[in-house]
Design an enzyme around this catalytic site. Structure first.
Site, short mmCIF file in Angstrom:
data_model
loop_
_atom_site.label_atom_id
_atom_site.label_comp_id
_atom_site.label_asym_id
_atom_site.label_seq_id
_atom_site.Cartn_x
_atom_site.Cartn_y
_atom_site.Cartn_z
N LYS A 9 -25.27 125.95 -2.75
CA LYS A 9 -24.10 126.81 -2.67
C LYS A 9 -24.45 128.12 -1.97
O LYS A 9 -25.50 128.70 -2.21
CB LYS A 9 -23.57 127.09 -4.08
CG LYS A 9 -22.43 128.08 -4.12
CD LYS A 9 -21.78 128.13 -5.48
CE LYS A 9 -22.48 129.05 -6.42
NZ LYS A 9 -21.70 129.34 -7.63
N SER A 25 -14.38 122.05 11.35
CA SER A 25 -15.72 122.17 10.80
C SER A 25 -15.93 123.59 10.31
O SER A 25 -15.07 124.45 10.46
CB SER A 25 -16.77 121.84 11.86
OG SER A 25 -16.64 122.76 12.93
N TYR A 58 -16.92 119.55 7.41
CA TYR A 58 -18.33 119.26 7.63
C TYR A 58 -18.99 120.46 8.30
O TYR A 58 -18.33 121.33 8.86
CB TYR A 58 -18.51 117.99 8.46
CG TYR A 58 -17.96 118.09 9.86
CD1 TYR A 58 -18.78 118.47 10.92
CD2 TYR A 58 -16.62 117.82 10.13
CE1 TYR A 58 -18.28 118.58 12.21
CE2 TYR A 58 -16.11 117.92 11.41
CZ TYR A 58 -16.94 118.30 12.44
OH TYR A 58 -16.45 118.42 13.71
N ALA A 74 -8.38 123.00 11.97
CA ALA A 74 -7.38 123.19 10.92
C ALA A 74 -7.91 124.07 9.78
O ALA A 74 -7.16 124.84 9.18
CB ALA A 74 -6.93 121.84 10.37
N ALA A 75 -9.22 124.00 9.50
CA ALA A 75 -9.80 124.81 8.43
C ALA A 75 -9.65 126.30 8.72
O ALA A 75 -9.58 127.11 7.79
CB ALA A 75 -11.27 124.45 8.23
#
Length: 125
Positions: A9, A25, A58, A74-75
């Site tokens: 993380k 991505s 990803y 899109a992210a």
């Protein structure tokens, strides 16, 4: 039985770049990827602390030392520049298998300031 557990993380990273006209991505500084045990093309979940959005994408390897956290495609619509995000990667583990996650807490410039390999960081909200 296999379980899906947190593997790595990057905590409270700052979004430094958005590129809507790119394949979807997240671009992450290569050094931060290594510290958090995240590999290129790996599936990650991203949580935007500012707006509560949760999504998956990803990873693309960013230039080492650049401290880039860039959302693409899109992210990029899920975040704003300067937003704080948590980037999480998971692994499949058998019961009893070592599953201590690599946790990297970063400062406002995405420089690693705390590295942990087994417990959640204590941060102020």
């Amino acid at each position: 039985m296999f379980r899906i557990l947190l593997k790595g993380k990057i905590h409270r990273a700052t979004v430094t770049e958005k590129n809507i006209h790119y394949e979807g991505s997240v671009t992450i500084d290569e050094e931060l990827m290594e510290l958090a045990d995240i590999e290129e093309n790996e599936l990650v979940q991203i949580v935007d602390i500012n707006n509560g959005a949760r999504f998956e994408t990803y990873v693309i390897k960013g230039e080492r030392g650049s401290r880039i956290i860039g959302l693409n495609g899109a992210a990029a619509r899920m975040v704003e520049l300067g937003d704080k995000v948590i980037i999480m990667a998971y692994g499949l583990y058998e019961k009893g298998e070592n599953s201590k996650p690599k946790i990297v807490v970063v400062d406002d410039n995405n420089n690693p300031k705390i590295l942990k390999d087994h417990e959640e960081p204590k941060t102020e909200c």
